[in-house]
Structures are given as C-alpha cells and as structure tokens.
Design a protein around this motif. Structure first.
Motif, PDB file in Angstrom:
ATOM      1  N   GLY A  45       0.813  -1.207   0.000  1.00  0.00           N
ATOM      2  CA  GLY A  45       0.000   0.000   0.000  1.00  0.00           C
ATOM      3  C   GLY A  45       0.843   1.253   0.000  1.00  0.00           C
ATOM      4  N   SER A  46       1.979   1.203  -0.670  1.00  0.00           N
ATOM      5  CA  SER A  46       2.863   2.353  -0.757  1.00  0.00           C
ATOM      6  C   SER A  46       3.200   2.616  -2.218  1.00  0.00           C
ATOM      7  N   ARG A  91       1.457   7.255   0.554  1.00  0.00           N
ATOM      8  CA  ARG A  91       0.835   6.194   1.352  1.00  0.00           C
ATOM      9  C   ARG A  91      -0.599   6.021   0.900  1.00  0.00           C
ATOM     10  N   GLN A  93      -4.286   4.036   1.332  1.00  0.00           N
ATOM     11  CA  GLN A  93      -5.210   3.208   2.084  1.00  0.00           C
ATOM     12  C   GLN A  93      -6.156   2.528   1.097  1.00  0.00           C
ATOM     13  N   PRO A  94      -6.665   1.344   1.427  1.00  0.00           N
ATOM     14  CA  PRO A  94      -7.627   0.710   0.520  1.00  0.00           C
ATOM     15  C   PRO A  94      -8.784   1.640   0.192  1.00  0.00           C
ATOM     16  N   TYR A 156      -6.719   1.810  -5.566  1.00  0.00           N
ATOM     17  CA  TYR A 156      -6.016   0.796  -4.777  1.00  0.00           C
ATOM     18  C   TYR A 156      -7.001   0.189  -3.785  1.00  0.00           C
ATOM     19  N   GLY A 158      -6.266  -2.612  -1.867  1.00  0.00           N
ATOM     20  CA  GLY A 158      -5.618  -3.475  -0.886  1.00  0.00           C
ATOM     21  C   GLY A 158      -5.605  -4.911  -1.370  1.00  0.00           C
TER      22      GLY A 158
END
Length: 288
Positions: A45-46, A91, A93-94, A156, A158
């Motif tokens: 997740g980066s 960074r 996050q889902p 994204y 996750g």
C-alpha cells in the motif's frame, strides 16, 4: 517505449526517468517530454512518485478528501543532461484513487493550471469511485479539445490475502541443489502445503536452480511466493540471457530437458529482466 524498457529491467523509478532523460538528450534533437511516474507496491500500500516537468498526481482518499500531491520534480525529459529526478513517497489506504492527467484537461484560456488542478480535485471528491469508467467520463465532460488530453485513474483496493514469501541464497557448492530442495520442502511444510503437491514443486526448483548454476556465474537466489493455492517459484541470476526451450531432443541427449520439464509441471512460466540479470519463474497450482 524507453520508460517501459528501463522499468522492465527492474530499475527504481528515479533511475528509470534518469535513463530516459539521458537517452533523449543523446538523440540530439529538439524533442522533449514531460512525465509523471508512479510505482505502486500493491502488497504494502505504498508508492513512489517521480515527476519530470509534469503535473502532480491527485489522490482521492477513502473518506472523500482529495489531495494534490506535493511531489518534488525535475525538468522535462530532454532539457538538462545532469537533471535530478527525486522520488516522493505516497501512502495508500484501501479505496484510494490516484489520478494522473495532462495539462490539456486542466488548463485553458480562462483558467490557469493551478485553478484547473483545484477544479479536478473538487470534481474527483464528489464522484463515486466504485466505477472508474464513469468517473473518467465525468471528469472529461466539457473538457476543451484545443490540446491533447490523457487521463489515468487507478483505485487501490488493498489485498484480501497477503502473499507468503521466503527467499534462499543459493551458494555454489556441490550440494547446492539439495540445499535448495530442503529449503523448499521445509518452507512448504511450514505453510501447510499438502504433501502430494510438494514433489512437483521440488522438481521445478531442481531444474531452475540447476539451470542457473550451470549456465550463469555470480549470485543465484530462489524466491517462493504463495497466494491462496498458487505457488510461484522464481530463480534469479546475473545473466540477462533468456533460457531457450529446445524444439526437439534426440533420445540419446543428456541435457536440454529442464525447461520442458518446468513447462510440463507449471500452470505458466516465463522470464523477466531483473537488475542486469533475469528471473525465471514458474507458477504451480496446488489446489485439487
């Protein structure tokens, strides 16, 4: 094309952009290009962002907030030979959406780029990110066609299942293949892989490791990755030469069957360049 080629070699984003800039300078033309490069690690997740005279990414966070990324940048490609292209971390996050675009979408005679970027961020905040095709359509409505427009959206989400990973450095000793097999057997047992699925994996490991030791010099590394019931066996070495599958083998031949065995035991297999060398990989389905 140059960016894709340098990325496929396994370089980090800043090196990819630096090489592309040097190539364009060496062509000795008046050509130049802007570039925004985002390298996303889906597992962690980066992401890393590199800009070369291009607009910064816009992030839409899961709570609906939007952010124009404050990413350092260098000049456009093909302008300065000794340019720096720093990497900026992101960074994710889902549920985060990344938007990349060109100035044709955000700049017009009535509004400068900053105002256009603010408008893009505002529009992105109010749209439902569940269907990115509809989001793209909405962002492009009313766009002026006096300049080329490119828009790239990525969400994204996750990973529902985090891969299991283990690595082994293969030393060039007479027992190297046996050590690699023991490492593989021990790892698969720790992961709970059924015994009936291990023999095929050990055969693939033996062939790939043997091929790397016999046909290359330098370091050899074995990587195992398990996602659900699919195991990926990858062997990296220092040679860029791709293994060639023989078209025919006579019955008295003593070698050349390794890649054919790997192909027979694998759901799919292939090779990718990695940092001046290559990685030969095989994916094996472990489920019933």
């Amino acid at each position: 094309t140059a960016l894709r080629a340098y990325a496929a070699e396994g370089h980090p984003p800043d090196v990819v952009v630096h090489h592309a800039n040097r190539l364009l300078m060496d062509m000795e033309t008046d050509l130049f290009a802007t570039c925004a490069y985002v390298d996303v690690d889906l597992e962690e997740g980066s992401a890393w962002c590199v800009r070369a005279g291009h607009l910064a990414p816009v992030l839409r966070h899961p709570d609906g907030r939007t952010e124009i990324v404050e990413a350092e940048g260098g000049p456009p490609l093909g302008v300065m030979r000794q340019a720096d292209f720093p990497m900026s971390p992101l960074r994710l996050q889902p549920g985060t959406v990344i938007a990349l675009t060109t100035d044709g979408l955000v700049e017009s005679a009535e509004a400068d780029i900053d105002a256009g970027m603010d408008r893009l961020a505002h529009e992105l905040a109010r749209l439902d990110p569940a269907h990115l095709g509809l989001v793209a359509d909405a962002l492009l409505v009313g766009a002026r066609r006096s300049d080329d427009i490119a828009l790239l959206l990525m969400r994204y989400d996750g990973m529902a299942v985090r891969p299991l990973r283990e690595s082994w450095t293969v030393w060039r000793v007479p027992e190297a293949v046996g050590h690699a097999r023991r490492f593989t057997r021990r790892t698969l047992r720790t992961w709970g892989v059924p015994a009936q699925g291990i023999d095929a994996v050990l055969l693939v490991v033996s062939e790939l490791v043997t091929n790397a030791l016999v046909h290359t010099d330098g370091r050899v590394r074995l990587d195992l990755t398990l996602v659900n019931d699919r195991l990926r066996v990858a062997v990296a070495d220092a040679s860029p030469r791709t293994p060639v599958k023989p078209t025919s083998i006579s019955w008295e031949a003593t070698g050349g069957r390794g890649i054919l065995l790997v192909e027979a035991m694998s759901a799919t297999w292939g090779t990718v360049p990695v940092s001046g060398g290559k990685q030969v990989w095989s994916e094996i389905a472990l489920g019933g």
